[in-house]
Design an enzyme around this catalytic site. Structure first.
Site, PDB file in Angstrom:
ATOM      1  CG  HIS A 182      -2.156  -0.350  -4.003  1.00  0.00           C
ATOM      2  ND1 HIS A 182      -2.351   0.981  -3.725  1.00  0.00           N
ATOM      3  CD2 HIS A 182      -2.607  -1.031  -2.923  1.00  0.00           C
ATOM      4  CE1 HIS A 182      -2.901   1.099  -2.526  1.00  0.00           C
ATOM      5  NE2 HIS A 182      -3.068  -0.104  -2.031  1.00  0.00           N
TER       6      HIS A 182
ATOM      7  CD  GLU B 136      -1.921   4.004  -6.393  1.00  0.00           C
ATOM      8  OE1 GLU B 136      -1.869   3.338  -5.331  1.00  0.00           O
ATOM      9  OE2 GLU B 136      -2.007   5.239  -6.399  1.00  0.00           O
TER      10      GLU B 136
ATOM     11  CG  ASN C  16      -2.921   3.973   0.859  1.00  0.00           C
ATOM     12  OD1 ASN C  16      -4.068   4.186   1.254  1.00  0.00           O
ATOM     13  ND2 ASN C  16      -2.529   2.777   0.459  1.00  0.00           N
TER      14      ASN C  16
ATOM     15  CB  SER D  22      -0.827   0.048   1.280  1.00  0.00           C
ATOM     16  OG  SER D  22      -1.594  -1.103   1.425  1.00  0.00           O
TER      17      SER D  22
HETATM   18  N1  3HC Z   1     -15.574  -8.692   0.148  1.00  0.00           N
HETATM   19  C1  3HC Z   1     -16.221  -8.863  -1.007  1.00  0.00           C
HETATM   20  N2  3HC Z   1     -17.361  -8.212  -1.339  1.00  0.00           N
HETATM   21  C2  3HC Z   1     -17.855  -7.374  -0.417  1.00  0.00           C
HETATM   22  C3  3HC Z   1     -17.248  -7.143   0.817  1.00  0.00           C
HETATM   23  C4  3HC Z   1     -16.046  -7.852   1.097  1.00  0.00           C
HETATM   24  N3  3HC Z   1     -15.373  -7.666   2.233  1.00  0.00           N
HETATM   25  N4  3HC Z   1     -17.989  -6.231   1.501  1.00  0.00           N
HETATM   26  C5  3HC Z   1     -19.028  -5.908   0.709  1.00  0.00           C
HETATM   27  N5  3HC Z   1     -18.939  -6.585  -0.445  1.00  0.00           N
HETATM   28  C6  3HC Z   1     -19.862  -6.545  -1.575  1.00  0.00           C
HETATM   29  C7  3HC Z   1     -21.241  -6.996  -1.156  1.00  0.00           C
HETATM   30  O1  3HC Z   1     -21.345  -8.399  -1.193  1.00  0.00           O
HETATM   31  C8  3HC Z   1     -22.115  -6.320  -2.192  1.00  0.00           C
HETATM   32  O2  3HC Z   1     -22.065  -7.035  -3.399  1.00  0.00           O
HETATM   33  P1  3HC Z   1     -23.384  -7.096  -4.312  1.00  0.00           P
HETATM   34  O3  3HC Z   1     -23.554  -5.721  -4.889  1.00  0.00           O
HETATM   35  O4  3HC Z   1     -23.046  -8.118  -5.318  1.00  0.00           O
HETATM   36  O5  3HC Z   1     -24.487  -7.470  -3.383  1.00  0.00           O
HETATM   37  C9  3HC Z   1     -21.390  -4.991  -2.442  1.00  0.00           C
HETATM   38  O6  3HC Z   1     -20.043  -5.176  -1.962  1.00  0.00           O
HETATM   39  C10 3HC Z   1     -22.032  -3.865  -1.685  1.00  0.00           C
HETATM   40  O7  3HC Z   1     -22.087  -4.263  -0.327  1.00  0.00           O
HETATM   41  P2  3HC Z   1     -23.263  -3.874   0.681  1.00  0.00           P
HETATM   42  O8  3HC Z   1     -24.518  -3.653  -0.102  1.00  0.00           O
HETATM   43  O9  3HC Z   1     -23.291  -4.873   1.772  1.00  0.00           O
HETATM   44  O10 3HC Z   1     -22.753  -2.576   1.381  1.00  0.00           O
HETATM   45  P3  3HC Z   1     -22.381  -1.178   0.802  1.00  0.00           P
HETATM   46  O11 3HC Z   1     -23.283  -0.752  -0.297  1.00  0.00           O
HETATM   47  O12 3HC Z   1     -22.249  -0.351   2.019  1.00  0.00           O
HETATM   48  O13 3HC Z   1     -20.939  -1.361   0.136  1.00  0.00           O
HETATM   49  C11 3HC Z   1     -18.599  -1.257   0.270  1.00  0.00           C
HETATM   50  C12 3HC Z   1     -19.864  -1.908   0.832  1.00  0.00           C
HETATM   51  C13 3HC Z   1     -18.431  -1.624  -1.205  1.00  0.00           C
HETATM   52  C14 3HC Z   1     -17.453  -1.826   1.071  1.00  0.00           C
HETATM   53  C15 3HC Z   1     -18.745   0.308   0.401  1.00  0.00           C
HETATM   54  O14 3HC Z   1     -19.061   0.638   1.723  1.00  0.00           O
HETATM   55  C16 3HC Z   1     -17.492   1.044  -0.002  1.00  0.00           C
HETATM   56  O15 3HC Z   1     -17.237   1.282  -1.154  1.00  0.00           O
HETATM   57  N6  3HC Z   1     -16.677   1.459   1.016  1.00  0.00           N
HETATM   58  C17 3HC Z   1     -15.425   2.139   0.785  1.00  0.00           C
HETATM   59  C18 3HC Z   1     -14.372   1.101   0.493  1.00  0.00           C
HETATM   60  C19 3HC Z   1     -13.030   1.728   0.213  1.00  0.00           C
HETATM   61  O16 3HC Z   1     -12.818   2.923   0.298  1.00  0.00           O
HETATM   62  N7  3HC Z   1     -12.070   0.866  -0.104  1.00  0.00           N
HETATM   63  C20 3HC Z   1     -10.714   1.254  -0.311  1.00  0.00           C
HETATM   64  C21 3HC Z   1      -9.978   1.113   0.964  1.00  0.00           C
HETATM   65  S1  3HC Z   1      -8.307   1.658   0.799  1.00  0.00           S
HETATM   66  C22 3HC Z   1      -7.484   0.323   0.211  1.00  0.00           C
HETATM   67  O17 3HC Z   1      -7.994  -0.756   0.058  1.00  0.00           O
HETATM   68  C23 3HC Z   1      -6.057   0.537  -0.116  1.00  0.00           C
HETATM   69  C24 3HC Z   1      -5.157  -0.086   0.882  1.00  0.00           C
HETATM   70  O18 3HC Z   1      -3.849   0.126   0.429  1.00  0.00           O
HETATM   71  C25 3HC Z   1      -5.307   0.466   2.279  1.00  0.00           C
END
Ligand code: 3HC
Length: 306
Positions: free
Chosen positions: A162, A174, A212, A128
């Site tokens: 990434h 990325e 990040n 990351s």
């Molecule tokens: N694994 C796989 N799929 C998942 C999941 C997981 N952990 N959590 C949720 N999902 C899927 C659900 O199954 C659902 O799929 P569907 O549309 O087929 O039903 C879809 O995501 C939407 O989930 P929900 O309806 O339960 O919930 P939300 O609408 O609240 O969405 C979310 C969940 C997609 C996680 C949304 O809240 C989101 O986009 N959050 C922000 C995530 C983000 O910013 N990620 C980047 C983090 S930074 C990073 O990763 C970089 C690293 O270097 C730190």
């Protein structure tokens, strides 16, 4: 002209939320066989249980065409035994490392990967924030001059790939090139990310890359707001969700990413730039000291035990 990725078999190191997600998109979208390795058996069983749940859900939602296609995808994923370890990756065309955000661990893994994998295999890191140039230097066998032709060739196959959490859902990868990365490595890694159904952006090899370097100071600032008592946990998150349309508030997102990962990235930004604006929040440090790592440990800014 599009480049063929040529990945006929993929290795993935780490069966945590990132490694598992990478194995999932490789098996489901790119349809390539995947060898998955994690030193923790417990992590592997948790990961595979989540994989089965995801496959099942995606069949029900019509995202995977049939139960048969899901079964085929699941069969593409083979778990490597502890005794085989990284030696089991000897015939993969690419290996993506998705271990914890810790340079000495990654350096050891890349040294082993360089020793065990074919010389033409791509060695990718899902780091990351850690420098790809530094990780690539660890892939040069000890005693070999990094500026010799052999030394340069060994490091030239290392690239940053990434992914974002949850990997099956977030459409971005990325791509980061170290000083040593060859254009061939970069092109094939990009083509593979596209085959996994992802859009690709590129970033220079700076601490935290683009993603990040922007996200972590924002999350850190939200934690500092909580630490200073500017607002309650719920109001900080609500402000960003309802005021700015973020899908998750920053404290929820930090819990979701893992507070240990957030701290490791924030430290890389702070140490890598020397800029005090990246100083990790004391509260974040203390939460990690307490073992409160967010969703994965059951407690972070929120409680996940019920
Ligand atoms: N694994 C796989 N799929 C998942 C999941 C997981 N952990 N959590 C949720 N999902 C899927 C659900 O199954 C659902 O799929 P569907 O549309 O087929 O039903 C879809 O995501 C939407 O989930 P929900 O309806 O339960 O919930 P939300 O609408 O609240 O969405 C979310 C969940 C997609 C996680 C949304 O809240 C989101 O986009 N959050 C922000 C995530 C983000 O910013 N990620 C980047 C983090 S930074 C990073 O990763 C970089 C690293 O270097 C730190």
């Amino acid at each position: 002209m599009s480049v063929a990725h040529g990945i006929k078999k993929l290795g993935v190191i780490g069966a945590g939320q990132m490694g598992l997600g990478i194995a999932y998109v490789a098996a489901v979208k790119a349809k390539v066989p995947v060898l998955l390795y994690d030193r923790s058996k417990d992590q592997v069983s948790k990961g595979l249980a989540l994989m089965d749940k995801l496959l099942d859900k995606d069949v029900k939602k019509g995202k995977i065409e049939s139960a048969e296609a899901a079964k085929e995808a699941r069969e593409r994923i083979v778990v490597l035994g502890e005794e085989e370890g990284i030696k089991g990756f000897r015939d993969v065309d690419m290996c993506v490392e998705a271990a914890s955000e810790n340079f000495s661990l990654k350096a050891k893994l890349f040294a082993s990967m360089a020793a065990e994998l074919r010389p033409d295999a791509i060695l990718a890191s899902n780091t990351s924030s850690i420098s790809i140039t530094k990780i690539a230097a660890a892939a040069v066998p000890q005693g070999l001059n990094p500026s010799s032709e052999e030394g340069k060739a060994s490091a030239s196959r290392v690239v940053g790939l990434h992914f974002f959490n949850p990997v099956p859902v977030m459409p971005l990868v990325e791509l980061i090139s170290g000083l040593q990365t060859s254009s061939g490595t970069l092109d094939r890694a990009r083509a593979f990310a596209v085959a996994c159904g992802k859009e690709v952006t590129t970033s220079k090899d700076v601490p935290g890359f683009v993603s990040n370097a922007l996200l972590m100071p924002f999350l850190n600032e939200a934690i500092m707001c909580l630490e200073k008592g500017v607002a309650t946990r719920d109001d900080i998150d609500k402000t960003l969700r309802l005021g700015m349309g973020h899908p998750m508030g920053p404290l929820t997102l930090a819990d979701f990413i893992g507070l240990d990962t957030c701290l490791a990235i924030q430290r890389t930004l702070y140490e890598g730039t020397g800029d005090s604006k990246y100083r990790p929040s004391v509260l974040l440090e203390r939460m990690v000291d307490a073992g409160w790592l967010g969703k994965k440990s059951g407690k972070g800014f929120y409680d996940y035990t019920s």
